[in-house]
Design an enzyme around this catalytic site. Sequence first.
Site, PDB file in Angstrom:
ATOM      1  N   ASP A 102      39.258  31.726  43.127  1.00  0.00           N
ATOM      2  CA  ASP A 102      39.724  30.458  43.688  1.00  0.00           C
ATOM      3  C   ASP A 102      38.569  29.585  44.169  1.00  0.00           C
ATOM      4  O   ASP A 102      38.698  28.849  45.144  1.00  0.00           O
ATOM      5  CB  ASP A 102      40.731  30.707  44.830  1.00  0.00           C
ATOM      6  CG  ASP A 102      41.821  31.666  44.401  1.00  0.00           C
ATOM      7  OD1 ASP A 102      42.423  31.409  43.350  1.00  0.00           O
ATOM      8  OD2 ASP A 102      42.040  32.680  45.075  1.00  0.00           O
TER       9      ASP A 102
ATOM     10  N   GLY B  58      44.872  31.284  38.214  1.00  0.00           N
ATOM     11  CA  GLY B  58      45.476  29.965  38.335  1.00  0.00           C
ATOM     12  C   GLY B  58      44.366  28.946  38.433  1.00  0.00           C
ATOM     13  O   GLY B  58      43.565  28.990  39.355  1.00  0.00           O
ATOM     14  N   HIS B  59      44.253  28.089  37.455  1.00  0.00           N
ATOM     15  CA  HIS B  59      43.197  27.076  37.464  1.00  0.00           C
ATOM     16  C   HIS B  59      43.834  25.691  37.575  1.00  0.00           C
ATOM     17  O   HIS B  59      44.703  25.345  36.795  1.00  0.00           O
ATOM     18  CB  HIS B  59      42.362  27.149  36.171  1.00  0.00           C
ATOM     19  CG  HIS B  59      41.540  28.397  36.087  1.00  0.00           C
ATOM     20  ND1 HIS B  59      40.827  28.749  34.981  1.00  0.00           N
ATOM     21  CD2 HIS B  59      41.320  29.376  36.991  1.00  0.00           C
ATOM     22  CE1 HIS B  59      40.196  29.889  35.207  1.00  0.00           C
ATOM     23  NE2 HIS B  59      40.495  30.290  36.417  1.00  0.00           N
TER      24      HIS B  59
ATOM     25  N   LYS C  25      36.850  26.976  39.618  1.00  0.00           N
ATOM     26  CA  LYS C  25      36.189  27.063  38.306  1.00  0.00           C
ATOM     27  C   LYS C  25      36.795  26.082  37.314  1.00  0.00           C
ATOM     28  O   LYS C  25      36.092  25.508  36.486  1.00  0.00           O
ATOM     29  CB  LYS C  25      36.322  28.487  37.733  1.00  0.00           C
ATOM     30  CG  LYS C  25      35.645  29.542  38.573  1.00  0.00           C
ATOM     31  CD  LYS C  25      35.895  30.935  38.034  1.00  0.00           C
ATOM     32  CE  LYS C  25      37.280  31.479  38.265  1.00  0.00           C
ATOM     33  NZ  LYS C  25      37.611  31.781  39.669  1.00  0.00           N
TER      34      LYS C  25
ATOM     35  N   GLN D 297      39.358  35.032  37.800  1.00  0.00           N
ATOM     36  CA  GLN D 297      39.037  35.859  38.973  1.00  0.00           C
ATOM     37  C   GLN D 297      37.553  35.650  39.328  1.00  0.00           C
ATOM     38  O   GLN D 297      37.070  34.542  39.177  1.00  0.00           O
ATOM     39  CB  GLN D 297      39.389  37.340  38.742  1.00  0.00           C
ATOM     40  CG  GLN D 297      40.883  37.597  38.680  1.00  0.00           C
ATOM     41  CD  GLN D 297      41.469  37.315  37.305  1.00  0.00           C
ATOM     42  OE1 GLN D 297      40.941  37.764  36.305  1.00  0.00           O
ATOM     43  NE2 GLN D 297      42.554  36.583  37.252  1.00  0.00           N
TER      44      GLN D 297
HETATM   45  P1  IMP Z   1      45.669  41.769  39.745  1.00  0.00           P
HETATM   46  O1  IMP Z   1      44.599  41.059  38.998  1.00  0.00           O
HETATM   47  O2  IMP Z   1      46.999  41.070  39.710  1.00  0.00           O
HETATM   48  O3  IMP Z   1      45.778  43.223  39.355  1.00  0.00           O
HETATM   49  O4  IMP Z   1      45.258  41.766  41.312  1.00  0.00           O
HETATM   50  C1  IMP Z   1      44.115  42.487  41.782  1.00  0.00           C
HETATM   51  C2  IMP Z   1      43.422  41.708  42.883  1.00  0.00           C
HETATM   52  O5  IMP Z   1      42.834  40.538  42.333  1.00  0.00           O
HETATM   53  C3  IMP Z   1      44.349  41.219  43.998  1.00  0.00           C
HETATM   54  O6  IMP Z   1      43.622  41.232  45.217  1.00  0.00           O
HETATM   55  C4  IMP Z   1      44.643  39.777  43.591  1.00  0.00           C
HETATM   56  O7  IMP Z   1      44.989  38.982  44.715  1.00  0.00           O
HETATM   57  C5  IMP Z   1      43.302  39.378  43.022  1.00  0.00           C
HETATM   58  N1  IMP Z   1      43.386  38.280  42.041  1.00  0.00           N
HETATM   59  C6  IMP Z   1      43.816  38.346  40.763  1.00  0.00           C
HETATM   60  N2  IMP Z   1      43.721  37.154  40.165  1.00  0.00           N
HETATM   61  C7  IMP Z   1      43.215  36.310  41.069  1.00  0.00           C
HETATM   62  C8  IMP Z   1      42.862  34.921  41.033  1.00  0.00           C
HETATM   63  O8  IMP Z   1      42.972  34.227  40.023  1.00  0.00           O
HETATM   64  N3  IMP Z   1      42.345  34.416  42.190  1.00  0.00           N
HETATM   65  C9  IMP Z   1      42.159  35.170  43.301  1.00  0.00           C
HETATM   66  N4  IMP Z   1      42.477  36.458  43.376  1.00  0.00           N
HETATM   67  C10 IMP Z   1      42.996  37.024  42.273  1.00  0.00           C
END
Ligand code: IMP
Length: 428
Positions: free
Chosen positions: A13, A40-41, A16, A223
């Site tokens: 977040d 989420g972008h 990007k 991420q």
């Molecule tokens: P997962 O990717 O859904 O398995 O989540 C694993 C961890 O990554 C959790 O702490 C999520 O909140 C975090 N996470 C996954 N995608 C994002 C993102 O796009 N932004 C911020 N955190 C993310």
Amino acid sequence: MPAIVIIGAQWGDEGKGKIVDHLAERAAMVVRYQGGNNAGHTVVIGDTVLKLHQIPSGITRPHVAAVLGHGMVINPPALVEELDILAAEGIPMDNLHISPSAHVVMPYHLRLDALEEEMRGAHALGTTRKGIGPCYTDKVARRGLRVRDLVDPDRFAACTELALERVNRELTGVFGHPPLAVEEIVDAYAPAAQRIAPYVEDTGRLVHEALERGETILMEGAQATMLDIDFGTYPYVTSSSPTAGGACQGSGVSPLAVRGVIGVVKAYTSRVGAGPFPTELLDEMGDWLVERGHEYGTTTGRRRRCGWIDLVSLRYAARVNGFSGLALTRLDVLSGLEEIRLCVGYRLPDGTVTEHYPADADLLGRVEAVYETLPGWQGEISTARRFEELPRAAREYCTRVATLLRVPIDLISVGAERNDLIALRWPA
Ligand code: IMP
């Protein structure tokens, strides 16, 4: 022209999407190389706010080829929803390309993600529950379904049937969940498969040919570094490799073609989900950052945890990614503060202070942040387009971050809108 990687330097977040959107003006292709709709972008163009999850941010530039690389995990119905949103905005999609080797997030991956999180109880990871972990698990266990399986109806039914033989044993035996039926899944995914099929092609070749033509390719990470399966705060990480090495692995670009690695750094820090966060602010200051920065997840709507910038973990991110430049984002959020703090060291449980990031995430949960304080600045800064137009204290803050990281700043984002940017240098 070369390949440039854009990577989140913190816990995600960082903004990007906006950086990719800006650089895409001078690029021929944007490739997403990992993750799925856990990301989420947000791209803000005038009054239009586009929230993209799987489609690369470059899609809004008609001259840019938007590629979903083979390192991604794709949720077909969710991808169709995104296609519909873009179509409603009149954004052409003839330049969208999807790798046949990307893995498919199946309905049972979503169930398993939720069931596993519930089973973890107090130790839940706080995943987005989008099925990402279970899908990558199947990929690595060599039993996943790929986009090439999805777009062939007979093959998809046969692969789903085979997969369910094992999955239903897990669902019923481990979790006491009712079994899933093949037809249910096939019927749910068939319309999406049909919609997606025309965009499926050998993206590895497309990328290679673009590089051979001397075009600029952007590799868009989702991420971030501290959520990387290898380099992040394991187990509180995502199941893919957002870092620079993962960019090559998930897109098919040779490391030799990469000329720039941009670390996208939010001017403060945020994190969603569980896991250590040394600079987290659990007081009114943290609440102020959440409200002022509208720090609620694009994908899940969850309130993000917020804190000061952490130069110790950022130095580590600069090391593992080899940042050639920084994009400092959301500087405008910090306007209005009397003073701003920067974490420059960690006090370890034995009282010693280190500037080095501890590889052990357990230790990271027990360190105390050591701060340096700089004066803040007043007034809005979103109209600044040159570095010199920023208040002196804001300039000093940026310079201090770059100095401590020993990485130059390429871009500074000073507002939500597409053009609220200060471009200092072209990254490659
Ligand atoms: P997962 O990717 O859904 O398995 O989540 C694993 C961890 O990554 C959790 O702490 C999520 O909140 C975090 N996470 C996954 N995608 C994002 C993102 O796009 N932004 C911020 N955190 C993310």
